[in-house]
Design a protein around this motif. Structure first.
Motif, short mmCIF file in Angstrom:
data_model
loop_
_atom_site.label_atom_id
_atom_site.label_comp_id
_atom_site.label_asym_id
_atom_site.label_seq_id
_atom_site.Cartn_x
_atom_site.Cartn_y
_atom_site.Cartn_z
N GLU A 98 8.33 -8.65 9.87
CA GLU A 98 7.85 -9.36 8.69
C GLU A 98 6.39 -8.98 8.40
O GLU A 98 5.60 -8.78 9.31
CB GLU A 98 7.94 -10.88 8.92
N GLY A 99 6.07 -8.91 7.13
CA GLY A 99 4.70 -8.60 6.73
C GLY A 99 4.35 -7.14 6.92
O GLY A 99 3.25 -6.81 7.37
N GLU A 100 5.30 -6.24 6.60
CA GLU A 100 5.05 -4.83 6.80
C GLU A 100 4.01 -4.27 5.83
O GLU A 100 3.29 -3.32 6.17
CB GLU A 100 6.35 -4.03 6.65
N SER A 101 3.91 -4.79 4.63
CA SER A 101 2.97 -4.29 3.64
C SER A 101 2.06 -5.44 3.20
O SER A 101 2.54 -6.47 2.71
CB SER A 101 3.72 -3.72 2.42
N GLN A 102 0.77 -5.24 3.38
CA GLN A 102 -0.20 -6.29 3.04
C GLN A 102 -1.48 -5.65 2.51
O GLN A 102 -1.73 -4.46 2.68
CB GLN A 102 -0.52 -7.15 4.27
N TYR A 103 -2.29 -6.48 1.87
CA TYR A 103 -3.64 -6.08 1.46
C TYR A 103 -4.64 -6.84 2.32
O TYR A 103 -4.54 -8.06 2.47
CB TYR A 103 -3.88 -6.39 -0.03
N LEU A 104 -5.57 -6.11 2.89
CA LEU A 104 -6.59 -6.70 3.75
C LEU A 104 -7.93 -6.72 3.03
O LEU A 104 -8.32 -5.72 2.40
CB LEU A 104 -6.71 -5.92 5.06
N ALA A 105 -8.64 -7.82 3.15
CA ALA A 105 -9.96 -7.96 2.51
C ALA A 105 -11.03 -8.11 3.59
O ALA A 105 -10.76 -8.57 4.71
CB ALA A 105 -9.98 -9.16 1.57
#
Length: 466
Positions: free
Chosen positions: A327-334
């Motif tokens: 789960e959560g393979e593609s994310q945007y990090l800030a």
């Protein structure tokens, strides 16, 4: 009869008197004839007679009145210890640098001579200077290594540095000094010994074969003296190009105190997670991720800089082997940054940063794993080792330590973690922009009560400083 003779005698005397006066008026006395001949000799090309006349002209009251004009060619130099001109002189094998308002301390003296501050310590050693290395206006420094940049290049380097520091008064002073005569021009204006009488007369006497006016007036004599290159320094002063103060171009304060950086970032990381009881161990790899960074720098002083930054990056994670559902393979990090850099010495710049960063965290399970992006406060501190600095090109080695603060997120109680960052950063300075690029490696770890996480990241970026 007697009266008649008497009247005739008077008439004869009157006639002789009138005739004599007429002759004197039209032909002059013998002395006058000599003066006329002398004036004619002035126009004649015969060298001997010209020399006599020139000698006479020097002794003439009107000609000697021109002497003070030549004598006043001595010009007081406009240079003072508080000026902004680059003052370097060489005597034999010895080079001497005079401290002025353009470079009041050793860092700027090094920049003025070599385009960078790397030689400040050598300059201190050459002159037996000790801490706190205080310099005084007008102080002379012995320079054992020849300067490597010209006057124009030195002006450009100092103006750029002082503009960043918002020292606009110093910038204006250096710019105004650029308009003043050079050392060679000032040497030409230096006091000249009074010429010999014959030479002085030659400078005043006409060089043309055309005969001069019969009786030159004092004004004409002075005008002739003014035509010589040595007798009118005041006019030379008036012709010196001096830029009006209102024409001095300086950058606005908001362009000099602030710097803006934009960068394109690329990264690739490996995330390892395992349960403390050893029942599950997972390793995830990312694709070549990309992002953008924005950084604002405020120049608090010549050595201190406040940094405000923000970044966003896309993350795609894949397991090295089949481990079930992810789960959560593609994310945007800030990431948000607030910190400061301080140049302790020319070789070392200290850095302290506070980061509020989204960090991927994997929670293994028997059926797969869940990847979460957790905001973790971080403290980053270290040094930038300035190993190369030519003024236009810089290379720095980065060595930082990291502390990850304990936090709670989505049911996870994260303990205090840590890690390190090492890399290399390059900078090429152009006329108005600076190109920066580099690569670094970061290794951080953080645990919970049930699991351990370790994140290994390779990171590269390229950007421009405005």
């Amino acid at each position: 009869m007697k009266n008649t003779i008497y009247l005739s005698t008077l008439t004869l005397l009157f006639s002789l008197s009138t005739t004599s006066a007429f002759a004197v008026e039209n032909h002059g006395s013998p002395a006058d004839d000599f003066k006329v001949k002398l004036k004619a000799d002035v126009a004649a090309p015969a060298p001997k007679k010209t020399a006599q006349v020139e000698h006479k002209a020097v002794e003439h009251p009107e000609a000697s009145a021109a002497k003070p004009i030549t004598a006043t060619t001595k010009k007081t130099s406009s240079k003072t210890p508080s000026s902004y001109k680059r003052e370097i002189r060489t005597t034999g094998d010895l080079t001497v640098y005079t401290v002025t308002g353009r470079a009041p301390h050793l860092y700027m003296v090094s920049r003025d001579l070599y385009g960078n501050e790397k030689q400040w310590k050598a300059i201190a050693e050459w002159n037996s200077l000790k801490e706190p290395y205080t310099l005084k206006q007008g102080q002379e420094l012995v320079i054992k290594k020849a300067p490597t940049i010209s006057n124009a290049e030195a002006d450009e380097v100092l103006i750029k540095n002082y503009t960043k520091l918002n020292r606009m008064e110093t910038v204006a002073g250096i710019q105004a000094a650029q308009e003043k005569p050079t050392a060679e021009e000032e040497a030409k204006e230096a006091p000249t010994p009074a010429p010999a009488p014959a030479v002085a007369a030659a400078a005043i006497a006409p060089k043309s074969d055309v005969a001069p006016l019969p009786s030159p007036t004092p004004a004409a004599t002075v005008a002739a003296a003014e035509e010589t290159p040595y007798n009118h320094p005041e006019e030379a002063k008036k012709e010196e190009p001096v830029a009006p103060k209102e024409e001095v171009k300086v950058e606005p304060a908001h362009h000099s105190k602030w710097g803006f950086k934009t960068s394109l970032a690329l990264s690739k990381f490996t995330l390892d997670g395992k349960l403390n009881d050893g029942t599950s161990d997972i390793s995830l790899d990312s694709d070549l991720d990309y992002g953008i960074e924005l950084e604002l720098a405020y120049h608090m002083s010549e050595k201190a800089e406040l940094i405000i930054g923000a970044a966003v990056e896309k993350m795609d994670i894949h397991p090295k082997e089949s481990v079930g559902e992810i789960e959560g393979e593609s994310q945007y990090l800030a990431k948000y940054t607030l910190g400061m850099e301080y140049e302790a010495v020319p070789l070392v710049t200290l850095a302290g940063l506070i980061n509020y960063e989204q960090t991927p965290f994997v929670e293994p399970s028997l059926t797969g794993a869940e990847v979460k992006a957790i905001y973790i406060p971080q403290v980053q501190f270290g040094a930038r080792w300035n190993v190369v600095n030519t003024g236009k090109f810089k290379t720095s080695i980065i060595t930082d330590g990291l502390v990850l603060m304990a936090t709670n997120h989505d049911g996870l109680d994260l303990k205090t973690g840590g890690g390190f960052l090492a890399g290399v950063r390059f900078a090429n300075e152009f006329s108005k922009r600076t190109l920066t690029y580099g690569v670094s490696y970061r290794d951080i770890y953080q645990d919970t009560e049930d699991s351990k996480n370790n994140l290994h990241t390779w990171y590269a970026n390229i950007g421009l400083i405005w």
